[in-house]
Design a protein around this motif. Structure first.
Motif, short mmCIF file in Angstrom:
data_model
loop_
_atom_site.label_atom_id
_atom_site.label_comp_id
_atom_site.label_asym_id
_atom_site.label_seq_id
_atom_site.Cartn_x
_atom_site.Cartn_y
_atom_site.Cartn_z
N LYS A 2 0.87 -1.17 0.00
CA LYS A 2 0.00 0.00 0.00
C LYS A 2 0.90 1.22 0.00
O LYS A 2 1.73 1.39 0.91
CB LYS A 2 -0.93 0.00 1.21
CG LYS A 2 -1.93 1.15 1.19
CD LYS A 2 -2.91 1.07 2.35
CE LYS A 2 -3.91 2.25 2.28
NZ LYS A 2 -4.85 2.21 3.43
N THR A 4 1.40 5.47 -0.50
CA THR A 4 0.79 6.79 -0.46
C THR A 4 1.77 7.80 -1.03
O THR A 4 2.94 7.83 -0.63
CB THR A 4 0.40 7.18 0.98
OG1 THR A 4 -0.49 6.19 1.51
CG2 THR A 4 -0.28 8.54 1.00
N GLU A 30 0.04 0.36 -10.03
CA GLU A 30 -1.30 -0.23 -9.94
C GLU A 30 -1.41 -1.48 -10.78
O GLU A 30 -2.06 -2.47 -10.36
CB GLU A 30 -2.34 0.81 -10.35
CG GLU A 30 -2.49 1.94 -9.34
CD GLU A 30 -3.48 3.00 -9.77
OE1 GLU A 30 -4.00 3.72 -8.90
OE2 GLU A 30 -3.73 3.12 -11.00
N GLY A 33 -0.40 -4.54 -9.06
CA GLY A 33 -1.19 -4.97 -7.91
C GLY A 33 -0.99 -4.18 -6.65
O GLY A 33 -1.58 -4.52 -5.61
N HIS A 34 -0.15 -3.15 -6.67
CA HIS A 34 0.02 -2.31 -5.49
C HIS A 34 -1.21 -1.41 -5.32
O HIS A 34 -1.83 -0.99 -6.31
CB HIS A 34 1.27 -1.44 -5.62
CG HIS A 34 2.54 -2.23 -5.76
ND1 HIS A 34 3.02 -3.06 -4.78
CD2 HIS A 34 3.44 -2.31 -6.79
CE1 HIS A 34 4.16 -3.61 -5.17
NE2 HIS A 34 4.43 -3.18 -6.39
N GLN A 35 -1.55 -1.10 -4.09
CA GLN A 35 -2.63 -0.14 -3.82
C GLN A 35 -2.00 1.24 -3.70
O GLN A 35 -1.13 1.46 -2.85
CB GLN A 35 -3.34 -0.50 -2.51
CG GLN A 35 -4.01 -1.87 -2.52
CD GLN A 35 -4.64 -2.17 -1.17
OE1 GLN A 35 -5.42 -1.39 -0.63
NE2 GLN A 35 -4.28 -3.31 -0.61
N VAL A 36 -2.46 2.16 -4.53
CA VAL A 36 -1.84 3.48 -4.59
C VAL A 36 -2.87 4.56 -4.31
O VAL A 36 -3.97 4.54 -4.88
CB VAL A 36 -1.21 3.74 -5.98
CG1 VAL A 36 -0.53 5.11 -6.02
CG2 VAL A 36 -0.20 2.64 -6.32
N GLN A 37 -2.52 5.48 -3.42
CA GLN A 37 -3.37 6.65 -3.21
C GLN A 37 -2.50 7.91 -3.32
O GLN A 37 -1.38 7.95 -2.80
CB GLN A 37 -4.10 6.60 -1.87
CG GLN A 37 -3.21 6.44 -0.65
CD GLN A 37 -4.02 6.38 0.64
OE1 GLN A 37 -5.26 6.44 0.61
NE2 GLN A 37 -3.34 6.29 1.77
N THR A 88 -0.34 1.99 5.64
CA THR A 88 0.52 2.26 4.49
C THR A 88 1.88 1.59 4.69
O THR A 88 2.41 1.56 5.80
CB THR A 88 0.69 3.78 4.32
OG1 THR A 88 -0.53 4.34 3.88
CG2 THR A 88 1.77 4.10 3.30
#
Length: 380
Positions: A2, A4, A30, A33-37, A88
Protein backbone atom coordinates in the motif's frame (compact mmCIF):
# COMPACT_ATOMS: atom_id res chain seq x y z
CA UNK A 1 2.21 -2.87 -1.00
CA UNK A 2 0.00 0.00 0.00
CA UNK A 3 1.68 3.18 -1.22
CA UNK A 4 0.79 6.79 -0.46
CA UNK A 5 2.14 9.56 -2.67
CA UNK A 6 2.18 13.29 -1.95
CA UNK A 7 2.47 15.23 -5.23
CA UNK A 8 1.92 18.84 -6.23
CA UNK A 9 -0.55 17.45 -8.77
CA UNK A 10 -1.18 14.31 -10.73
CA UNK A 11 -4.14 15.82 -12.57
CA UNK A 12 -2.37 18.86 -14.05
CA UNK A 13 0.76 19.11 -16.17
CA UNK A 14 0.37 22.87 -16.72
CA UNK A 15 3.96 24.07 -16.16
CA UNK A 16 4.37 20.91 -14.09
CA UNK A 17 6.62 18.54 -16.00
CA UNK A 18 6.94 16.14 -13.08
CA UNK A 19 3.34 15.04 -13.62
CA UNK A 20 4.44 13.22 -16.80
CA UNK A 21 6.65 10.72 -14.97
CA UNK A 22 4.56 10.51 -11.81
CA UNK A 23 1.43 9.50 -13.73
CA UNK A 24 3.35 6.70 -15.40
CA UNK A 25 4.72 5.46 -12.08
CA UNK A 26 1.25 5.37 -10.53
CA UNK A 27 -0.14 3.42 -13.49
CA UNK A 28 2.73 0.92 -13.41
CA UNK A 29 2.44 0.40 -9.66
CA UNK A 30 -1.30 -0.23 -9.94
CA UNK A 31 -0.85 -2.67 -12.81
CA UNK A 32 1.47 -4.69 -10.58
CA UNK A 33 -1.19 -4.97 -7.91
CA UNK A 34 0.02 -2.31 -5.49
CA UNK A 35 -2.63 -0.14 -3.82
CA UNK A 36 -1.84 3.48 -4.59
CA UNK A 37 -3.37 6.65 -3.21
CA UNK A 38 -2.29 10.15 -4.29
CA UNK A 39 -2.68 13.32 -2.25
CA UNK A 40 -2.30 16.82 -3.65
CA UNK A 41 -3.03 20.25 -2.14
CA UNK A 42 -6.42 21.80 -2.64
CA UNK A 43 -6.11 24.81 -4.94
CA UNK A 44 -2.63 23.86 -6.15
CA UNK A 45 -1.45 26.52 -8.58
CA UNK A 46 -0.77 24.19 -11.53
CA UNK A 47 -4.29 22.76 -11.42
CA UNK A 48 -5.77 26.21 -10.87
CA UNK A 49 -4.03 27.57 -13.96
CA UNK A 50 -5.18 24.58 -16.00
CA UNK A 51 -8.84 24.91 -15.03
CA UNK A 52 -8.90 28.72 -15.27
CA UNK A 53 -7.26 28.69 -18.68
CA UNK A 54 -8.79 25.62 -20.31
CA UNK A 55 -11.78 24.49 -18.27
CA UNK A 56 -12.84 21.44 -16.26
CA UNK A 57 -13.29 19.51 -19.51
CA UNK A 58 -9.51 18.99 -19.64
CA UNK A 59 -9.79 16.85 -16.52
CA UNK A 60 -12.39 14.74 -18.31
CA UNK A 61 -10.09 14.46 -21.33
CA UNK A 62 -7.28 13.24 -19.06
CA UNK A 63 -9.42 10.22 -18.17
CA UNK A 64 -9.34 9.12 -21.83
CA UNK A 65 -5.57 8.68 -21.58
CA UNK A 66 -5.36 7.62 -17.93
CA UNK A 67 -8.62 5.78 -17.18
CA UNK A 68 -9.43 5.87 -13.50
CA UNK A 69 -6.71 8.35 -12.56
CA UNK A 70 -7.69 9.99 -9.29
CA UNK A 71 -6.40 12.05 -6.42
CA UNK A 72 -7.28 13.18 -2.91
CA UNK A 73 -7.29 16.88 -2.10
CA UNK A 74 -6.09 18.08 1.28
CA UNK A 75 -5.40 21.25 3.22
CA UNK A 76 -2.58 21.39 5.76
CA UNK A 77 -5.04 22.52 8.40
CA UNK A 78 -7.31 19.49 8.08
CA UNK A 79 -4.87 16.76 6.97
CA UNK A 80 -5.11 13.82 9.38
CA UNK A 81 -1.91 11.82 8.87
CA UNK A 82 -2.98 9.09 11.31
CA UNK A 83 -5.95 8.39 9.09
CA UNK A 84 -4.23 8.91 5.72
CA UNK A 85 -1.23 6.75 6.53
CA UNK A 86 -3.01 3.95 8.34
CA UNK A 87 -1.74 0.56 7.06
CA UNK A 88 0.52 2.26 4.49
CA UNK A 89 3.76 0.45 3.66
CA UNK A 90 5.54 3.18 1.67
CA UNK A 91 5.17 6.97 1.53
CA UNK A 92 6.75 9.05 -1.23
CA UNK A 93 6.85 12.82 -0.78
CA UNK A 94 7.76 14.77 -3.89
CA UNK A 95 10.08 17.76 -3.66
CA UNK A 96 7.43 20.17 -4.99
CA UNK A 97 5.57 20.28 -1.67
CA UNK A 98 5.28 22.79 1.14
CA UNK A 99 8.04 22.72 3.78
CA UNK A 100 5.34 22.36 6.46
CA UNK A 101 3.95 19.20 4.87
CA UNK A 102 7.41 17.65 4.50
CA UNK A 103 8.11 18.40 8.17
CA UNK A 104 4.76 17.12 9.45
CA UNK A 105 5.19 13.79 7.67
CA UNK A 106 8.74 13.54 9.02
CA UNK A 107 7.44 14.05 12.56
CA UNK A 108 4.70 11.47 11.97
CA UNK A 109 7.27 8.93 10.80
CA UNK A 110 9.20 9.45 14.05
CA UNK A 111 6.27 7.99 15.96
CA UNK A 112 5.75 4.80 13.95
CA UNK A 113 7.60 1.96 12.27
CA UNK A 114 4.79 0.62 10.11
CA UNK A 115 5.85 2.45 6.91
CA UNK A 116 8.98 3.69 5.19
CA UNK A 117 9.24 7.33 4.14
CA UNK A 118 11.15 8.57 1.07
CA UNK A 119 11.68 12.08 -0.30
CA UNK A 120 11.64 12.31 -4.11
CA UNK A 121 13.62 15.13 -5.79
CA UNK A 122 13.29 15.88 -9.53
CA UNK A 123 14.57 19.45 -9.71
CA UNK A 124 17.84 21.39 -9.89
CA UNK A 125 17.11 23.43 -6.75
CA UNK A 126 19.35 21.25 -4.59
CA UNK A 127 22.24 22.78 -6.54
CA UNK A 128 20.91 26.19 -7.57
CA UNK A 129 18.95 27.03 -4.40
CA UNK A 130 20.84 25.02 -1.80
CA UNK A 131 19.83 27.15 1.18
CA UNK A 132 16.11 26.78 0.43
CA UNK A 133 16.44 23.03 -0.06
CA UNK A 134 18.41 22.64 3.18
CA UNK A 135 15.31 23.88 5.05
CA UNK A 136 13.34 20.77 4.21
CA UNK A 137 13.16 18.70 7.40
CA UNK A 138 14.10 15.18 6.35
CA UNK A 139 15.18 14.11 9.83
CA UNK A 140 13.00 11.00 10.01
CA UNK A 141 12.91 10.15 6.31
CA UNK A 142 14.34 6.75 5.42
CA UNK A 143 16.05 8.07 2.30
CA UNK A 144 15.92 10.16 -0.86
CA UNK A 145 15.23 9.28 -4.47
CA UNK A 146 17.16 11.75 -6.65
CA UNK A 147 16.81 12.02 -10.42
CA UNK A 148 20.55 12.06 -11.02
CA UNK A 149 23.81 10.97 -9.44
CA UNK A 150 24.99 14.53 -8.79
CA UNK A 151 21.81 15.30 -6.82
CA UNK A 152 22.04 12.01 -4.93
CA UNK A 153 25.64 12.72 -3.94
CA UNK A 154 24.79 16.23 -2.78
CA UNK A 155 22.11 14.98 -0.37
CA UNK A 156 24.67 12.65 1.19
CA UNK A 157 27.52 15.18 1.25
CA UNK A 158 25.36 17.86 2.86
CA UNK A 159 24.10 15.40 5.46
CA UNK A 160 20.47 15.99 4.46
CA UNK A 161 19.93 12.22 4.46
CA UNK A 162 21.87 9.08 5.31
CA UNK A 163 20.52 7.06 2.38
CA UNK A 164 19.93 8.10 -1.20
CA UNK A 165 19.37 6.38 -4.51
CA UNK A 166 19.57 7.61 -8.11
CA UNK A 167 16.15 7.34 -9.74
CA UNK A 168 16.02 8.92 -13.17
CA UNK A 169 12.81 9.94 -14.85
CA UNK A 170 11.64 7.81 -17.78
CA UNK A 171 9.01 7.51 -20.50
CA UNK A 172 5.48 6.36 -19.82
CA UNK A 173 5.23 4.12 -22.86
CA UNK A 174 1.51 3.54 -22.34
CA UNK A 175 1.08 7.09 -23.67
CA UNK A 176 4.41 7.87 -25.35
CA UNK A 177 4.81 5.53 -28.31
CA UNK A 178 5.07 5.98 -32.11
CA UNK A 179 1.87 7.08 -33.82
CA UNK A 180 1.51 6.52 -37.53
CA UNK A 181 0.44 9.41 -39.77
CA UNK A 182 -0.06 9.36 -43.52
CA UNK A 183 1.47 12.77 -44.13
CA UNK A 184 3.61 15.16 -42.08
CA UNK A 185 2.26 18.63 -41.33
CA UNK A 186 5.64 20.28 -40.93
CA UNK A 187 9.38 19.92 -40.42
CA UNK A 188 10.13 20.61 -36.76
CA UNK A 189 8.20 20.49 -33.50
CA UNK A 190 9.39 21.61 -30.08
CA UNK A 191 7.48 21.09 -26.85
CA UNK A 192 8.71 22.97 -23.82
CA UNK A 193 8.14 25.97 -21.58
CA UNK A 194 10.20 29.12 -22.04
CA UNK A 195 12.16 28.39 -18.90
CA UNK A 196 12.25 31.48 -16.68
CA UNK A 197 15.09 32.91 -18.80
CA UNK A 198 17.25 29.88 -17.90
CA UNK A 199 17.84 29.08 -21.57
CA UNK A 200 16.83 32.18 -23.55
CA UNK A 201 20.13 32.48 -25.44
CA UNK A 202 20.17 28.74 -26.07
CA UNK A 203 16.65 28.71 -27.51
CA UNK A 204 17.63 31.44 -29.95
CA UNK A 205 20.88 29.71 -30.95
CA UNK A 206 19.67 26.11 -31.21
CA UNK A 207 16.00 26.48 -32.11
CA UNK A 208 14.69 29.83 -33.30
CA UNK A 209 17.60 30.98 -35.47
CA UNK A 210 18.17 27.62 -37.24
CA UNK A 211 14.47 27.36 -38.09
CA UNK A 212 14.47 30.90 -39.43
CA UNK A 213 17.67 30.55 -41.45
CA UNK A 214 16.65 27.21 -42.97
CA UNK A 215 13.10 28.35 -43.67
CA UNK A 216 11.56 25.37 -41.89
CA UNK A 217 7.90 24.90 -41.13
CA UNK A 218 7.90 24.64 -37.34
CA UNK A 219 5.56 24.70 -34.38
CA UNK A 220 6.30 25.28 -30.70
CA UNK A 221 4.13 24.38 -27.72
CA UNK A 222 4.55 25.56 -24.14
CA UNK A 223 3.55 28.09 -21.51
CA UNK A 224 4.98 31.21 -19.87
CA UNK A 225 6.31 32.68 -23.11
CA UNK A 226 6.93 36.42 -22.52
CA UNK A 227 6.19 39.01 -25.18
CA UNK A 228 9.74 39.12 -26.52
CA UNK A 229 9.72 35.34 -26.95
CA UNK A 230 6.47 35.32 -28.92
CA UNK A 231 7.76 38.16 -31.07
CA UNK A 232 10.94 36.18 -31.84
CA UNK A 233 8.86 33.15 -32.85
CA UNK A 234 6.70 35.26 -35.14
CA UNK A 235 9.72 36.85 -36.78
CA UNK A 236 11.17 33.38 -37.41
CA UNK A 237 7.91 32.18 -38.96
CA UNK A 238 7.31 29.70 -36.14
CA UNK A 239 3.74 28.90 -35.17
CA UNK A 240 3.10 29.15 -31.41
CA UNK A 241 0.59 26.60 -30.15
CA UNK A 242 0.38 27.56 -26.46
CA UNK A 243 -0.11 24.90 -23.81
CA UNK A 244 -0.32 21.32 -24.99
CA UNK A 245 -1.64 18.65 -22.61
CA UNK A 246 1.30 16.34 -22.14
CA UNK A 247 -0.71 13.25 -22.96
CA UNK A 248 -1.24 14.63 -26.48
CA UNK A 249 2.47 15.10 -27.20
CA UNK A 250 2.89 11.72 -28.92
CA UNK A 251 0.15 12.57 -31.40
CA UNK A 252 1.82 15.89 -32.20
CA UNK A 253 5.31 14.39 -32.56
CA UNK A 254 3.91 12.10 -35.26
CA UNK A 255 2.99 15.11 -37.42
CA UNK A 256 6.57 16.37 -37.74
CA UNK A 257 9.91 15.10 -39.00
CA UNK A 258 12.28 16.13 -36.20
CA UNK A 259 12.45 17.61 -32.72
CA UNK A 260 15.23 19.11 -30.64
CA UNK A 261 16.28 19.12 -26.99
CA UNK A 262 17.53 22.37 -25.48
CA UNK A 263 18.35 21.79 -21.79
CA UNK A 264 18.17 24.62 -19.31
CA UNK A 265 21.47 26.14 -18.26
CA UNK A 266 21.59 24.69 -14.70
CA UNK A 267 21.52 21.17 -16.13
CA UNK A 268 24.33 21.90 -18.57
CA UNK A 269 26.58 23.73 -16.13
CA UNK A 270 25.98 22.04 -12.79
CA UNK A 271 23.99 18.84 -13.30
CA UNK A 272 25.77 16.53 -15.76
CA UNK A 273 23.95 13.30 -16.40
CA UNK A 274 20.40 14.66 -16.02
CA UNK A 275 18.57 15.10 -19.35
CA UNK A 276 15.10 15.82 -17.82
CA UNK A 277 11.94 14.10 -19.06
CA UNK A 278 11.56 15.55 -22.59
CA UNK A 279 14.22 13.50 -24.45
CA UNK A 280 12.92 10.26 -22.93
CA UNK A 281 9.43 11.03 -24.18
CA UNK A 282 10.50 12.21 -27.63
CA UNK A 283 12.61 9.11 -28.30
CA UNK A 284 9.79 6.88 -27.03
CA UNK A 285 7.59 8.42 -29.74
CA UNK A 286 10.00 7.42 -32.50
CA UNK A 287 10.85 10.92 -33.73
CA UNK A 288 14.49 11.80 -34.58
CA UNK A 289 16.01 14.01 -31.88
CA UNK A 290 18.85 16.53 -32.08
CA UNK A 291 20.23 17.89 -28.82
CA UNK A 292 22.24 20.94 -27.89
CA UNK A 293 25.17 20.06 -25.61
CA UNK A 294 24.77 18.29 -22.28
CA UNK A 295 27.07 15.78 -20.62
CA UNK A 296 25.65 12.27 -20.43
CA UNK A 297 27.79 11.53 -17.38
CA UNK A 298 25.78 8.47 -16.37
CA UNK A 299 25.78 6.84 -19.81
CA UNK A 300 22.01 6.79 -20.15
CA UNK A 301 22.24 7.02 -23.93
CA UNK A 302 24.64 6.74 -26.84
CA UNK A 303 24.97 10.28 -28.23
CA UNK A 304 25.33 10.20 -32.00
CA UNK A 305 23.18 7.09 -32.26
CA UNK A 306 20.16 7.60 -29.98
CA UNK A 307 20.14 11.27 -30.93
CA UNK A 308 22.38 13.64 -32.86
CA UNK A 309 24.37 16.35 -31.06
CA UNK A 310 24.81 19.96 -32.14
CA UNK A 311 27.49 21.89 -30.26
CA UNK A 312 26.74 25.20 -31.98
CA UNK A 313 23.88 26.83 -33.80
CA UNK A 314 25.66 26.20 -37.10
CA UNK A 315 25.97 22.49 -36.26
CA UNK A 316 22.27 22.44 -35.41
CA UNK A 317 21.49 23.68 -38.91
CA UNK A 318 23.71 20.96 -40.39
CA UNK A 319 22.14 18.21 -38.28
CA UNK A 320 18.63 19.39 -39.13
CA UNK A 321 19.47 19.26 -42.82
CA UNK A 322 20.85 15.74 -42.36
CA UNK A 323 17.63 14.49 -40.76
CA UNK A 324 15.32 16.33 -43.16
CA UNK A 325 17.20 15.40 -46.33
CA UNK A 326 18.24 11.82 -45.50
CA UNK A 327 15.19 9.69 -44.60
CA UNK A 328 17.38 6.64 -44.04
CA UNK A 329 19.50 8.44 -41.45
CA UNK A 330 16.41 9.90 -39.82
CA UNK A 331 14.89 6.43 -39.42
CA UNK A 332 18.17 5.01 -38.10
CA UNK A 333 18.39 7.65 -35.36
CA UNK A 334 14.72 7.37 -34.44
CA UNK A 335 14.81 3.56 -34.27
CA UNK A 336 17.98 3.51 -32.16
CA UNK A 337 16.57 6.01 -29.68
CA UNK A 338 13.29 4.13 -29.41
CA UNK A 339 15.00 0.81 -28.74
CA UNK A 340 17.18 2.36 -26.04
CA UNK A 341 14.08 3.70 -24.29
CA UNK A 342 12.24 0.39 -24.53
CA UNK A 343 15.23 -1.55 -23.21
CA UNK A 344 16.26 0.75 -20.35
CA UNK A 345 14.16 3.83 -19.70
CA UNK A 346 10.45 3.11 -19.23
CA UNK A 347 8.33 3.63 -16.14
CA UNK A 348 8.34 -0.17 -15.77
CA UNK A 349 12.13 -0.09 -15.44
CA UNK A 350 11.86 2.62 -12.80
CA UNK A 351 9.28 0.68 -10.79
CA UNK A 352 11.67 -2.30 -10.92
CA UNK A 353 14.26 0.00 -9.34
CA UNK A 354 11.80 1.29 -6.75
CA UNK A 355 10.85 -2.24 -5.74
CA UNK A 356 14.54 -3.00 -5.19
CA UNK A 357 14.81 0.07 -2.94
CA UNK A 358 11.78 -1.19 -1.01
CA UNK A 359 13.40 -4.60 -0.66
CA UNK A 360 16.53 -2.91 0.69
CA UNK A 361 14.37 -1.08 3.23
CA UNK A 362 12.69 -4.32 4.23
CA UNK A 363 9.25 -3.80 2.70
CA UNK A 364 7.48 -5.55 -0.16
CA UNK A 365 8.47 -8.77 -1.84
CA UNK A 366 9.81 -8.67 -5.39
CA UNK A 367 7.68 -10.64 -7.86
CA UNK A 368 9.41 -13.09 -10.18
CA UNK A 369 7.99 -12.94 -13.69
CA UNK A 370 8.45 -16.22 -15.58
CA UNK A 371 8.10 -17.05 -19.25
CA UNK A 372 5.66 -19.85 -20.12
CA UNK A 373 8.58 -22.28 -20.51
CA UNK A 374 10.07 -21.24 -17.17
CA UNK A 375 6.65 -21.57 -15.53
CA UNK A 376 6.23 -25.09 -16.87
CA UNK A 377 9.68 -26.10 -15.60
CA UNK A 378 8.94 -24.46 -12.25
CA UNK A 379 5.69 -26.40 -11.88
CA UNK A 380 7.47 -29.68 -12.66
Amino acid sequence: MKITLFYHSILSDWNHGNAHFLRGIVRELEERGHQVQVYEPENGWSLQNLVEGYGEEKLEELQQYYPGISTNFYTLETLDLDDVLRETDLVLVHEWNEHDLVKRISEHRAGTDHYKLIFHDTHHRAVTEREAMSKYDLTHYDGVLAFGQVIRDLYLQEGWTSKAWTWHEAADTSVFYPHETEEKEGDLIWIGNWGDEERTAELHEFLINPVKELGLKAKIYGVRYPGHARLALAEAGIEYGGWLPNYKAAEEFAKYKVTVHVPRRPYVEALPGIPTIRPFEAMACGIPLISSPWEDAENLFTPGKDFLVARTGEEMKQQLQTILNQPGKAKEVADHGLQTILSRHTCAHRVDELEKVCEELGIGKPKIYLTQTEQALHEK
